[in-house]
Design an enzyme around this catalytic site. Structure first.
Site, PDB file in Angstrom:
ATOM      1  N   LYS A 156      -9.797  20.955  30.780  1.00 34.15           N
ATOM      2  CA  LYS A 156     -10.061  22.275  30.232  1.00 34.15           C
ATOM      3  C   LYS A 156     -11.467  22.751  30.565  1.00 34.15           C
ATOM      4  CE  LYS A 156      -7.811  20.250  27.022  1.00 34.15           C
ATOM      5  NZ  LYS A 156      -7.436  19.666  25.785  1.00 34.15           N
TER       6      LYS A 156
HETATM    7  N1  GLU Z   1      -4.912  14.356  22.061  1.00 32.50           N
HETATM    8  C1  GLU Z   1      -5.102  13.683  23.312  1.00 32.50           C
HETATM    9  C2  GLU Z   1      -5.305  14.717  24.414  1.00 32.50           C
HETATM   10  O1  GLU Z   1      -4.978  15.885  24.235  1.00 32.50           O
HETATM   11  C3  GLU Z   1      -3.943  12.775  23.679  1.00 32.50           C
HETATM   12  C4  GLU Z   1      -3.951  11.535  22.900  1.00 32.50           C
HETATM   13  C5  GLU Z   1      -2.890  10.515  23.223  1.00 32.50           C
HETATM   14  O2  GLU Z   1      -1.858  10.849  23.826  1.00 32.50           O
HETATM   15  O3  GLU Z   1      -3.086   9.362  22.843  1.00 32.50           O
HETATM   16  O4  GLU Z   1      -5.788  14.342  25.456  1.00 32.50           O
END
Ligand code: GLU
Length: 300
Positions: free
Chosen positions: A260
């Site tokens: 991002k």
């Molecule tokens: N929230 C994390 C991200 O958006 C992913 C975490 C996970 O899959 O363990 O990169």
């Protein structure tokens, strides 16, 4: 006569952080989860990882839900939000504290950056364990005074509790697992609860995967190294070990990982430019047909 016991169906989760729009990398991950769920008869859950309140917002979450709906990925059950699960994380932290596996750390980010002599696998300064040697009396006094505090895992103690080496079953994008040896020592005494959040990523993801009964963690290879920490926490908290399927990453045309923070078209941008969900699925390798001119480059 033995009664055959059928294995419960797999449980998977897609777990985006609502701190920016979804891009092709997220779409790849969501579709990879969907594919494994369909092939194994599993249930795919949606978990919103919104613990970092300074970077996450409800508009972003709404946009993510909209993008996933457009992409046609369907989820089982209610959406779970990490911001609503602080008690669960605190319970896990208390358990680690009561086993002497976590300690309070009063260092600021800049203290850690200044004192660190090495880096963790993400390239962040490796915490040198400064507050581990603070006496019980001083800890108590500083906590009483209400000094800003984070809680860290005592990795040395935790590693001693593990009998022998620690492994996980890694499937990558295939069907044949490889036993991967966890190396949590590379991360040092990781934060379990930060100064300003209810739990760190490592603690929250480990607690949530266990609490939600996740059997198959399907996520990008950029989180492969972090799995070492998750395995150690799973053992300390007596949670079962999921199967792990770390998948390839979507790269931009210069070969850099999409994120991002650098320019990459979001799903919303692609949609606004006339892309169809079926074209995007085809471009990412999850559907037949015309990719509608969307070009995708995947890592090894
Ligand atoms: N929230 C994390 C991200 O958006 C992913 C975490 C996970 O899959 O363990 O990169």
């Amino acid at each position: 006569m033995t009664v055959p016991i059928s294995a419960p169906p797999p449980v998977l989760r897609f777990a985006p952080s609502p701190n920016g729009p979804l891009h092709l990398g997220h779409a790849y991950s969501a579709l990879r989860n969907e594919k494994v769920a369909v092939e194994t008869g599993g249930r795919l859950l949606l978990r919103i990882e919104d613990l970092d309140r300074s970077r996450c917002n409800p508009e972003c979450e709404a946009a993510i839900l909209n993008d996933l709906d457009w992409l046609g990925v369907r989820f089982a059950g209610e959406v779970v939000r990490q911001s609503e699960r602080a008690e669960l994380y605190q319970g896990a932290l208390n358990r680690l504290v009561s086993q002497n596996l976590a300690y309070p750390c009063f260092c600021s980010r800049s203290d850690v950056a200044r004192l660190a002599k090495a880096r963790d696998p993400d390239g962040a300064p490796l915490y040198p364990g400064t507050c581990k040697s603070i006496s019980a009396n001083e800890r108590y006094a500083r906590l009483e005074r209400g000094e800003p505090v984070a809680w860290r895992l005592d990795l040395g103690r935790a590693a001693k509790e593990v009998q022998g080496a620690l492994f996980w079953m890694e499937y990558g994008e295939g069907d044949v697992p490889v036993a991967r040896r966890a190396a949590p020592e590379r991360w040092g005494d990781v934060v379990l609860r930060g100064r300003d959040n209810a739990a760190s990523y490592h603690l929250a993801v480990t607690v949530d995967d266990a609490d939600q009964g996740v059997t198959d963690v399907v996520r990008g290879k950029d989180l492969l190294e972090a799995t070492s920490v998750h395995r150690l926490l799973q053992v300390m908290l007596e949670y079962p070990a999921p199967r792990y399927r770390h998948h390839r990453l979507v790269l931009d045309m210069s070969g850099a990982k999409l994120s991002k923070s650098r320019y990459s078209p979001s799903l919303a941008n692609l949609r606004a430019a006339g892309a169809m969900a079926s074209g995007l699925r085809a471009a990412l390798g999850f559907g037949e047909g015309d990719s509608g001119g969307i070009a995708v480059r995947l890592s090894a």
